[in-house]
Design a protein around this motif. Structure first.
Motif, PDB file in Angstrom:
ATOM      1  N   ARG A 155       0.829  -1.211   0.000  1.00 56.46           N
ATOM      2  CA  ARG A 155       0.000   0.000   0.000  1.00 56.46           C
ATOM      3  C   ARG A 155       0.862   1.259   0.000  1.00 56.46           C
ATOM      4  O   ARG A 155       0.580   2.211  -0.749  1.00 56.46           O
ATOM      5  CB  ARG A 155      -0.944   0.004   1.195  1.00 56.46           C
ATOM      6  CG  ARG A 155      -1.899   1.180   1.226  1.00 56.46           C
ATOM      7  CD  ARG A 155      -2.846   1.129   2.416  1.00 56.46           C
ATOM      8  NE  ARG A 155      -3.675  -0.063   2.425  1.00 56.46           N
ATOM      9  CZ  ARG A 155      -4.661  -0.288   3.294  1.00 56.46           C
ATOM     10  NH1 ARG A 155      -4.948   0.625   4.224  1.00 56.46           N
ATOM     11  NH2 ARG A 155      -5.354  -1.405   3.256  1.00 56.46           N
TER      12      ARG A 155
ATOM     13  N   ALA B   9      -6.626  -3.582  -1.631  1.00 55.34           N
ATOM     14  CA  ALA B   9      -7.773  -3.572  -0.724  1.00 55.34           C
ATOM     15  C   ALA B   9      -8.574  -4.864  -0.853  1.00 55.34           C
ATOM     16  O   ALA B   9      -9.051  -5.416   0.139  1.00 55.34           O
ATOM     17  CB  ALA B   9      -8.659  -2.362  -1.023  1.00 55.34           C
ATOM     18  N   TYR B  10      -8.725  -5.354  -2.078  1.00 50.11           N
ATOM     19  CA  TYR B  10      -9.454  -6.613  -2.321  1.00 50.11           C
ATOM     20  C   TYR B  10      -8.745  -7.775  -1.617  1.00 50.11           C
ATOM     21  O   TYR B  10      -9.390  -8.612  -0.968  1.00 50.11           O
ATOM     22  CB  TYR B  10      -9.539  -6.857  -3.822  1.00 50.11           C
ATOM     23  CG  TYR B  10     -10.265  -8.120  -4.213  1.00 50.11           C
ATOM     24  CD1 TYR B  10     -11.652  -8.182  -4.209  1.00 50.11           C
ATOM     25  CD2 TYR B  10      -9.559  -9.251  -4.611  1.00 50.11           C
ATOM     26  CE1 TYR B  10     -12.323  -9.343  -4.576  1.00 50.11           C
ATOM     27  CE2 TYR B  10     -10.216 -10.404  -4.979  1.00 50.11           C
ATOM     28  CZ  TYR B  10     -11.595 -10.455  -4.957  1.00 50.11           C
ATOM     29  OH  TYR B  10     -12.251 -11.594  -5.325  1.00 50.11           O
TER      30      TYR B  10
ATOM     31  N   ALA C  49      -6.889  -7.601   0.952  1.00 52.86           N
ATOM     32  CA  ALA C  49      -7.011  -7.430   2.398  1.00 52.86           C
ATOM     33  C   ALA C  49      -8.426  -7.688   2.895  1.00 52.86           C
ATOM     34  O   ALA C  49      -8.672  -7.633   4.106  1.00 52.86           O
ATOM     35  CB  ALA C  49      -6.575  -6.014   2.788  1.00 52.86           C
ATOM     36  N   GLY C  50      -9.351  -7.944   1.985  1.00 48.88           N
ATOM     37  CA  GLY C  50     -10.739  -8.192   2.378  1.00 48.88           C
ATOM     38  C   GLY C  50     -11.542  -6.934   2.601  1.00 48.88           C
ATOM     39  O   GLY C  50     -12.676  -7.006   3.099  1.00 48.88           O
ATOM     40  N   GLU C  51     -11.005  -5.768   2.235  1.00 46.87           N
ATOM     41  CA  GLU C  51     -11.712  -4.488   2.404  1.00 46.87           C
ATOM     42  C   GLU C  51     -12.512  -4.209   1.126  1.00 46.87           C
ATOM     43  O   GLU C  51     -12.107  -3.418   0.270  1.00 46.87           O
ATOM     44  CB  GLU C  51     -10.717  -3.375   2.690  1.00 46.87           C
ATOM     45  CG  GLU C  51      -9.869  -3.629   3.933  1.00 46.87           C
ATOM     46  CD  GLU C  51      -8.787  -2.580   4.132  1.00 46.87           C
ATOM     47  OE1 GLU C  51      -8.890  -1.495   3.493  1.00 46.87           O
ATOM     48  OE2 GLU C  51      -7.840  -2.835   4.889  1.00 46.87           O
TER      49      GLU C  51
ATOM     50  N   ASP D  78     -15.404  -2.711   0.454  1.00 48.01           N
ATOM     51  CA  ASP D  78     -15.926  -1.365   0.213  1.00 48.01           C
ATOM     52  C   ASP D  78     -14.844  -0.444  -0.327  1.00 48.01           C
ATOM     53  O   ASP D  78     -15.072   0.333  -1.271  1.00 48.01           O
ATOM     54  CB  ASP D  78     -16.516  -0.782   1.501  1.00 48.01           C
ATOM     55  CG  ASP D  78     -17.846  -1.434   1.867  1.00 48.01           C
ATOM     56  OD1 ASP D  78     -18.467  -2.030   0.958  1.00 48.01           O
ATOM     57  OD2 ASP D  78     -18.253  -1.337   3.039  1.00 48.01           O
ATOM     58  N   ARG D  79     -13.657  -0.492   0.290  1.00 49.49           N
ATOM     59  CA  ARG D  79     -12.561   0.357  -0.191  1.00 49.49           C
ATOM     60  C   ARG D  79     -12.128  -0.073  -1.588  1.00 49.49           C
ATOM     61  O   ARG D  79     -11.844   0.767  -2.456  1.00 49.49           O
ATOM     62  CB  ARG D  79     -11.368   0.287   0.767  1.00 49.49           C
ATOM     63  CG  ARG D  79     -10.287   1.332   0.458  1.00 49.49           C
ATOM     64  CD  ARG D  79      -9.281   1.443   1.581  1.00 49.49           C
ATOM     65  NE  ARG D  79      -8.402   0.283   1.627  1.00 49.49           N
ATOM     66  CZ  ARG D  79      -7.237   0.214   0.961  1.00 49.49           C
ATOM     67  NH1 ARG D  79      -6.841   1.230   0.208  1.00 49.49           N
ATOM     68  NH2 ARG D  79      -6.476  -0.851   1.056  1.00 49.49           N
TER      69      ARG D  79
ATOM     70  N   LYS E 182      -8.445 -12.142   1.980  1.00 46.33           N
ATOM     71  CA  LYS E 182      -8.977 -12.407   3.318  1.00 46.33           C
ATOM     72  C   LYS E 182     -10.447 -12.810   3.281  1.00 46.33           C
ATOM     73  O   LYS E 182     -10.845 -13.770   3.958  1.00 46.33           O
ATOM     74  CB  LYS E 182      -8.796 -11.170   4.200  1.00 46.33           C
ATOM     75  CG  LYS E 182      -9.256 -11.391   5.642  1.00 46.33           C
ATOM     76  CD  LYS E 182      -9.045 -10.163   6.479  1.00 46.33           C
ATOM     77  CE  LYS E 182      -9.458 -10.425   7.927  1.00 46.33           C
ATOM     78  NZ  LYS E 182     -10.862 -10.868   8.039  1.00 46.33           N
ATOM     79  N   HIS E 183     -11.269 -12.098   2.494  1.00 51.13           N
ATOM     80  CA  HIS E 183     -12.699 -12.428   2.491  1.00 51.13           C
ATOM     81  C   HIS E 183     -12.938 -13.826   1.905  1.00 51.13           C
ATOM     82  O   HIS E 183     -13.836 -14.538   2.339  1.00 51.13           O
ATOM     83  CB  HIS E 183     -13.483 -11.386   1.703  1.00 51.13           C
ATOM     84  CG  HIS E 183     -13.193 -11.394   0.240  1.00 51.13           C
ATOM     85  ND1 HIS E 183     -12.085 -10.783  -0.308  1.00 51.13           N
ATOM     86  CD2 HIS E 183     -13.861 -11.959  -0.800  1.00 51.13           C
ATOM     87  CE1 HIS E 183     -12.086 -10.957  -1.621  1.00 51.13           C
ATOM     88  NE2 HIS E 183     -13.141 -11.664  -1.944  1.00 51.13           N
TER      89      HIS E 183
END
Length: 798
Positions: free
Chosen positions: A494, A524-525, A527-529, A531-532, A678-679
């Motif tokens: 990042r 971000a994807y 990392a499982g984020e 929305d970001r 992560k997700h």
């Protein structure tokens, strides 16, 4: 049979069994005066043991293609002289022995073998050959009679290890061919004879594995040979997870040369592969064997290298030492760039080095010939180069050549990785961060494995610390560092990408800034984020980066995947169709981009509803995903999505295969160096827990161990197979004017096209031929006024 009593036979394969020790009449020059000429020289003095063509203790590995080439050449009636050549220690005699042992010489033929390695004093043999050549020029009837006597009834004469007498043997063989045209001559050695009509079969080292491929290690020819030779002295030896990487490194350190591999494997009685590798890397010439080898004159790597260098002329040796500045294969273009011209006399010298198998040619990319110095010979020549005053200038010219090539993006394929690393070392010592960054950028394209990517990341960060003055180059280096860190799941991703985006903006490179924005979305994807990730991808898409390809995927396609995982299936499907349309617009045949778009669309359709058509669409897309390289991130994701969706729709029945499939996905992720997002990890964990609950501990452990060996098609058999629902049921939702325009079958085809199915799967769904589907689709397009499948889809959904 020995001497004059060695009567030839016309059936099968024959060999002479003389000792070849050089005793008896004709040993010295004075004794030669009383010999009977060629008949005495060949029939008494240079015959091999019968074991030259006979039973061998081990099988021939990795030479099927070479045997076929030799068979094709010798089958030609015009191939009267065939030379099997290649570097010392590559296994030429072994190959020819295997060829004649299994294939013979054809009906009514035999083989007579003359092995000059059995001659104690080759200078005497050379003198005898020169005298016989003079007699041939005089047209002596006795010589012609001797030639006919040697060749009577023979189909093939084989001359091995002739290098020391090549200059004297070549004209004699030319006379032999004129006197006895019915006889085929096969010569085996490191040097071409250079005779008119000579057919050359050139051998190269054994393949030592391609880091970009995921072939089983035991199937790599060099590794297979090592294991075979190791088991000859230690029968219980086996490849394990602990020693396999050392065995592979040993084979690569040996340059795939069979002699060096055999000598390294023979040390397995006293040491494990890691210790052998350490010794080999420190002193490769120290490897030796104590016993006699039936078809090799070399007993050590050091001895072989000394033998090769001793047979080079002064100019040849000097040119070889200069060329040792290259770490791997090189082209004549590269040699000319590094060696300040390399024209005229240098070209002729290099041709002689090729003829002597010190330079091994190979067709490279684009048809340009690549030249390789056998690994052990190159190491010895590089040691000589390091002691020369010209070494520093040559190393600087080498580094500058590869800096220019890397900057231009040409001539830096995977085979140049070792030279690029050597160039990086030079620029590191010079403190030139800009040149280091250029080289690191080229290395990034050649880093398919996780270990290589990590090494490249460290080099890129080192270049940044050294200082990169050019703004665009600095931004590109930051972007490269961020992309590599992202691929490895490393924390600096990042930070690197954020700085890269700012640097691209400062350099007024909006496309570079958009790329970094999309890569931040990938971070971000991962990392499982979600929305970001959605916000970043939407910003990149809105900024005009829609058509830009990020890591081989469009921004629209990545946004579709994020929306799918976030639960916004309608918009995800719409974006996947948009991406598919864009891909087909650029390439009507549909390339890798269209394949990935169909895959994302299939995952969206199956996430929406569990129907036979949705499963068929996914099965077709997954089968195509299986054709991508093993390091492609979509391959493990496809398997993970499969198991998660089966569990979601309560269709998981074969839990052993589910566990094995997820183990295969883990293996592919390790191979590609991309950790699971992560997700997705959070969704896979309950599936693994369910498999562990359904199976016994032994079954679960066995399934997980078998995963890496599970075939792609075997994993896809998890998809349930059910009769498809009649597609005509959906026709009620189609506009009346469209339904009235098309026939029932054309409407069925159009509806399945709108579902994103390929012609092949539509044919399978409707039970018709694929060509029939093509004809129906053409009629649909003509009747609806459409030019593409995407337009058909839009017309039906309007």
């Amino acid at each position: 049979m020995t001497g004059a009593a060695a009567a030839p036979t016309n059936t099968g394969t024959t060999t002479n069994t003389g000792t070849g020790t050089g005793t008896g009449p004709g040993t010295g020059a004075k004794g030669h005066e009383g010999t009977s000429g060629l008949g005495d020289l060949l029939l008494n003095r240079m015959t091999t043991p019968a074991g030259y063509i006979g039973t061998t203790p081990t099988g021939l590995i990795g030479r099927s293609a070479d045997l076929e080439r030799l068979a094709a050449v010798t089958a030609d009636p015009d191939a009267g002289l065939v030379t099997v050549t290649g570097p010392a220690g590559v296994g030429k005699s072994r190959l020819v022995m295997e060829f004649f042992r299994h294939r013979g010489t054809g009906p009514g033929g035999g083989v007579e073998v003359f092995d000059f390695a059995q001659v104690t004093d080759t200078s005497v043999a050379g003198l005898m050959l020169r005298q016989l050549r003079e007699q041939c020029y005089e047209g002596s009837p006795a010589v012609r009679k001797a030639l006919e006597r040697v060749a009577a009834g023979k189909h093939t004469l084989l001359f091995d290890h002739y290098e020391d007498v090549a200059d004297d043997l070549a004209p004699l063989l030319a006379e032999f061919r004129r006197s006895c045209p019915q006889v085929r001559i096969v010569c085996v050695g490191t040097t071409r004879l250079g005779l008119y009509g000579e057919r050359v079969v050139r051998l190269g080292p054994l393949p030592a594995g391609d880091p970009a491929q995921d072939a089983p290690l035991s199937a790599v020819p060099a590794v297979e040979l090592f294991v075979q030779c190791a088991r000859a002295v230690r029968p219980e030896f086996a490849l394990t997870a602990e020693n396999s990487r050392f065995v592979l490194a040993l084979c690569r350190q040996a340059g795939g040369l069979p002699l060096a591999i055999e000598l390294a494997a023979s040390q397995i009685t006293l040491a494990e592969p890691d210790l052998i590798l350490e010794r080999f890397a420190h002193d490769p010439g120290a490897l030796h064997r104590p016993d006699h080898h039936p078809y090799s004159r070399h007993s050590s790597v050091g001895g072989m290298v000394s033998w090769v260098l001793a047979r080079l002329g002064t100019e040849e040796r000097a040119q070889l030492v200069r060329l040792a500045v290259f770490q791997g294969p090189f082209t004549m273009r590269a040699a000319a760039g590094v060696l300040a011209g390399c024209h005229g006399a240098d070209h002729r010298t290099m041709e002689r080095l090729i003829d002597k198998s010190v330079l091994v040619p190979d067709d490279g990319h684009g048809g340009e010939v690549r030249l390789t110095i056998p690994h052990a010979v190159r190491l010895a020549a590089a040691g000589l180069l390091a002691r020369l005053p010209a070494h520093a200038a040559l190393r600087r010219a080498h580094a500058e050549h590869f800096r220019r090539a890397a900057a231009a993006g040409t001539g830096t394929g995977p085979e140049t990785r070792a030279d690029l690393l050597a160039a990086f070392d030079h620029w590191r010592e010079a403190g030139d961060g800009g040149a280091m960054a250029v080289i690191a950028r080229a290395l990034r394209e050649q880093s398919p494995t996780a270990a290589q990517a990590l090494h490249c990341l460290r080099l890129t960060e080192e270049a940044l610390r050294a200082g990169v003055d050019d703004p665009r180059l600095h931004a590109g280096a930051l972007e490269a560092a961020g992309e590599l860190a992202l691929r490895l799941g490393a924390p600096p991703a990042r930070a690197h990408l954020t700085r890269a985006r700012e640097a691209h903006r400062a350099a007024r490179d909006e496309q570079g800034a958009a790329r970094c924005l999309a890569l931040l979305g990938e971070e971000a994807y991962a990392a499982g984020e979600l929305d970001r990730a959605r916000r970043l991808f939407e910003e990149a898409y809105a900024s005009g980066a829609g058509p830009a390809v990020i890591a081989g995927r469009q921004v629209a396609l990545r946004l579709a995947a994020v929306l799918r995982d976030a639960g916004d299936l309608p918009r995800a499907g719409e974006l996947a169709m948009t991406a598919l349309g864009a891909e087909l617009g650029r390439d009507p045949e549909g390339g890798a981009g269209a394949l990935l778009a169909r895959y994302v669309l299939a995952t969206v359709r199956w996430s929406e509803h569990d129907s036979p058509q949705a499963r068929a669409l996914f099965a077709d897309a997954a089968e195509q995903i299986g054709t991508l390289p093993d390091t492609a991130p979509e391959r493990p994701e496809c398997l993970e999505f499969l198991t998660v969706t089966l569990a979601r729709w309560h269709r998981a029945a074969d839990w052993q295969r589910v566990a094995a499939t997820l183990a295969l996905a883990d293996h592919l992720r390790r191979r590609g160096g991309r950790p699971r997002p992560k997700h997705l990890h959070d969704r896979v964990a309950p599936v693994l827990a369910a498999a562990a609950g359904e199976l016994t501990a032994a079954e679960y452990a066995r399934s997980r161990r078998s995963g890496p060996d599970l075939g792609w098609q075997a994993a896809l058999r998890l998809i349930p197979a059910e009769p498809p629902a009649p597609p005509s049921e959906a026709s009620a939702d189609v506009r009346s004017d469209v339904a009235a325009t098309l026939t029932k079958r054309e409407l069925e085809v159009a509806l399945l096209v709108a579902e994103g199915l390929t012609n092949r799967i539509i044919a399978r769904e409707l039970g018709i031929a694929e060509w029939t589907v093509v004809n129906h689709l053409r009629k649909v397009m003509r009747k609806l006024g459409c030019q593409s499948r995407v337009q058909v889809t839009r017309r039906l959904s309007a």
